[in-house]
Structures are given as structure tokens and as C-alpha cells.
Design a protein around this motif. Structure first.
Motif, mmCIF file in Angstrom:
data_model
loop_
_atom_site.group_PDB
_atom_site.id
_atom_site.type_symbol
_atom_site.label_atom_id
_atom_site.label_comp_id
_atom_site.label_asym_id
_atom_site.label_seq_id
_atom_site.Cartn_x
_atom_site.Cartn_y
_atom_site.Cartn_z
ATOM 1 N N ASN A 91 0.815 -1.213 0.000
ATOM 2 C CA ASN A 91 0.000 0.000 0.000
ATOM 3 C C ASN A 91 0.854 1.271 0.000
ATOM 4 N N SER A 92 2.144 1.152 -0.253
ATOM 5 C CA SER A 92 3.043 2.309 -0.168
ATOM 6 C C SER A 92 2.643 3.432 -1.125
ATOM 7 N N MET A 93 2.132 3.095 -2.297
ATOM 8 C CA MET A 93 1.759 4.134 -3.257
ATOM 9 C C MET A 93 0.498 4.889 -2.823
ATOM 10 N N LEU A 94 -0.283 4.310 -1.909
ATOM 11 C CA LEU A 94 -1.517 4.964 -1.453
ATOM 12 C C LEU A 94 -1.302 5.880 -0.253
ATOM 13 N N THR A 95 -0.181 5.721 0.452
ATOM 14 C CA THR A 95 0.055 6.514 1.666
ATOM 15 C C THR A 95 0.792 7.817 1.392
ATOM 16 N N GLY A 96 1.136 8.092 0.170
ATOM 17 C CA GLY A 96 1.751 9.366 -0.172
ATOM 18 C C GLY A 96 3.251 9.422 0.017
ATOM 19 N N TYR A 97 3.913 8.291 0.150
ATOM 20 C CA TYR A 97 5.364 8.221 0.279
ATOM 21 C C TYR A 97 5.889 9.101 1.419
ATOM 22 N N LYS A 98 5.186 9.120 2.526
ATOM 23 C CA LYS A 98 5.626 9.888 3.699
ATOM 24 C C LYS A 98 5.790 8.943 4.886
ATOM 25 N N TYR A 99 6.589 7.919 4.696
ATOM 26 C CA TYR A 99 6.823 6.936 5.748
ATOM 27 C C TYR A 99 8.327 6.801 5.953
ATOM 28 N N TYR A 100 8.736 6.866 7.211
ATOM 29 C CA TYR A 100 10.160 6.922 7.535
ATOM 30 C C TYR A 100 10.515 5.992 8.678
ATOM 31 N N ASN A 101 11.765 5.485 8.664
ATOM 32 C CA ASN A 101 12.354 4.757 9.789
ATOM 33 C C ASN A 101 12.910 5.733 10.811
ATOM 34 N N THR A 102 13.573 6.754 10.310
ATOM 35 C CA THR A 102 14.089 7.853 11.116
ATOM 36 C C THR A 102 13.612 9.128 10.419
ATOM 37 N N PRO A 103 13.783 10.293 11.013
ATOM 38 C CA PRO A 103 13.281 11.510 10.371
ATOM 39 C C PRO A 103 13.810 11.781 8.959
ATOM 40 N N THR A 104 14.961 11.204 8.581
ATOM 41 C CA THR A 104 15.501 11.464 7.246
ATOM 42 C C THR A 104 15.676 10.211 6.387
ATOM 43 N N GLN A 105 15.418 9.023 6.921
ATOM 44 C CA GLN A 105 15.591 7.792 6.155
ATOM 45 C C GLN A 105 14.242 7.127 5.918
ATOM 46 N N PRO A 106 13.851 7.000 4.646
ATOM 47 C CA PRO A 106 12.540 6.428 4.347
ATOM 48 C C PRO A 106 12.459 4.944 4.689
ATOM 49 N N TYR A 107 11.244 4.520 5.014
ATOM 50 C CA TYR A 107 10.954 3.116 5.252
ATOM 51 C C TYR A 107 10.968 2.398 3.916
ATOM 52 N N ARG A 108 11.092 1.086 3.921
ATOM 53 C CA ARG A 108 11.164 0.350 2.661
ATOM 54 C C ARG A 108 9.881 0.544 1.838
ATOM 55 N N ASP A 109 10.066 0.602 0.548
ATOM 56 C CA ASP A 109 8.972 0.783 -0.395
ATOM 57 C C ASP A 109 8.381 -0.586 -0.722
ATOM 58 N N LEU A 110 7.561 -0.659 -1.725
ATOM 59 C CA LEU A 110 6.994 -1.919 -2.182
ATOM 60 C C LEU A 110 8.122 -2.898 -2.486
ATOM 61 N N THR A 111 8.061 -4.069 -1.863
ATOM 62 C CA THR A 111 9.120 -5.069 -2.027
ATOM 63 C C THR A 111 8.503 -6.421 -2.333
ATOM 64 N N PHE A 112 9.062 -7.109 -3.290
ATOM 65 C CA PHE A 112 8.630 -8.457 -3.648
ATOM 66 C C PHE A 112 9.752 -9.420 -3.288
ATOM 67 N N ARG A 113 9.419 -10.433 -2.491
ATOM 68 C CA ARG A 113 10.430 -11.422 -2.087
ATOM 69 C C ARG A 113 9.949 -12.824 -2.448
ATOM 70 N N LEU A 114 10.860 -13.639 -2.913
ATOM 71 C CA LEU A 114 10.576 -15.014 -3.269
ATOM 72 C C LEU A 114 11.652 -15.889 -2.645
ATOM 73 N N GLY A 115 11.245 -16.950 -1.993
ATOM 74 C CA GLY A 115 12.206 -17.846 -1.369
ATOM 75 C C GLY A 115 11.873 -19.296 -1.628
ATOM 76 N N ILE A 116 12.911 -20.110 -1.785
ATOM 77 C CA ILE A 116 12.744 -21.541 -2.023
ATOM 78 C C ILE A 116 13.708 -22.298 -1.122
ATOM 79 N N LYS A 117 13.187 -23.314 -0.459
ATOM 80 C CA LYS A 117 14.007 -24.203 0.355
ATOM 81 C C LYS A 117 13.629 -25.619 -0.041
ATOM 82 N N TRP A 118 14.620 -26.400 -0.431
ATOM 83 C CA TRP A 118 14.346 -27.738 -0.903
ATOM 84 C C TRP A 118 15.325 -28.705 -0.248
ATOM 85 N N ASN A 119 14.805 -29.573 0.578
ATOM 86 C CA ASN A 119 15.611 -30.616 1.214
ATOM 87 C C ASN A 119 15.598 -31.850 0.293
ATOM 88 N N PHE A 120 16.754 -32.217 -0.219
ATOM 89 C CA PHE A 120 16.837 -33.350 -1.136
ATOM 90 C C PHE A 120 16.819 -34.682 -0.397
#
Length: 141
Positions: A110-139
Motif C-alpha cells: 500500500n506504499s503508493m496509497l500513503t503518499g510516500y511519507k513513511y520513515y524509519n528515522t526523520p531522514t531515512q525512508p521506510y522500505r517501499d513496495l518489495t517483492f520477495r521469493l524464497g525456495i528451500k528444498w531438502n533433497f
């Protein structure tokens, strides 16, 4: 913190209230923080596939977060800018097929809907839209 389940549905909630008693504002934390997850889990394809999918909601109230200086590797106390008061929604899908596990996460979609005004600290932005994919395969079992 409490989890509610009904048949194949789950609703996991965490609500935290924090109040720091101090003479000087050294430790700054939000008063309220919440993390809520609603999910559905089931088996498919004659129980060969187990899946879990759902949404995660994160929120914290506005507060004077400490500023981080990367060059110094240190936090600095500030009382100029408040951060917080924005919702974050994540989507997840977890799959397990015999010995393989796959996960797909779409964080802060929902980052594009909040107006890009989200921060971790006053000058460092929080992470934007992120896509993660992970695979774990035990043979081997």
C-alpha cells in the motif's frame, strides 16, 4: 498478544502499549504498536500441497524517533520531526510440497496509497513496495 482460529482461518494479533518514564527524552518509542495477521491455511491436491496465505497489518503512532547517522554508526536524540501514523500492509503465500518450501511476500504493497511519507528515522525512508521469493528444498529426509 492473542491468536484466534476458526476452522481453516486464523487471526493473530499483537497490540503493544509503551510508556517510558524518564527525566530526559533519551529512549523514544511509539505509544501504540500493532501487528495483525489474517490468514487461511489448507491442504490441496490430495494433501500433497499445504498452503497458507494472508495479509499482515502493521501500525505505530507518531513519535520523535531518534535520528541515525550512518557515518558515525550512532543514533542522535531529536525533538523536531515525528514519524509514524501510517499503515503498512503485506501479503504472503507459503507453500509446502513434500520436502520443498516456497514463500512469496509482497511487503508494504500500500506504499503508493500513503503518499510516500513513511520513515524509519526523520531522514531515512521506510522500505517501499518489495517483492520477495524464497525456495528451500531438502533433497534428503
Amino acid at each position: 498478544s492473542k491468536e484466534f482460529t476458526f476452522k481453516k482461518w486464523g487471526f493473530d494479533n499483537t497490540l503493544m502499549y509503551q510508556q517510558v518514564v524518564q527525566d530526559q527524552a533519551i529512549i523514544n518509542v511509539p505509544k501504540f504498536t500493532t501487528r495483525n495477521t489474517i490468514y487461511y491455511q489448507d491442504f490441496a491436491f490430495k494433501k500433497a500441497l499445504y498452503f497458507q496465505t494472508g495479509l499482515v497489518f502493521n501500525y505505530f503512532t507518531k513519535y520523535y524517533a531518534n535520528e541515525y547517522h550512518a557515518v558515525l554508526g550512532d543514533f542522535v536524540i531529536q525533538d523536531q520531526v515525528k514519524i509514524g501514523n501510517f499503515p503498512m500492509f503485506d501479503f504472503f503465500l507459503n507453500l509446502k510440497i513434500k520436502t520443498a518450501q516456497i514463500y512469496i511476500n509482497v511487503d508494504h504493497f500500500n506504499s503508493m496509497l500513503t503518499g510516500y511519507k513513511y520513515y524509519n528515522t526523520p531522514t531515512q525512508p521506510y522500505r517501499d513496495l518489495t517483492f520477495r521469493l524464497g525456495i528451500k528444498w531438502n533433497f534428503f529426509n
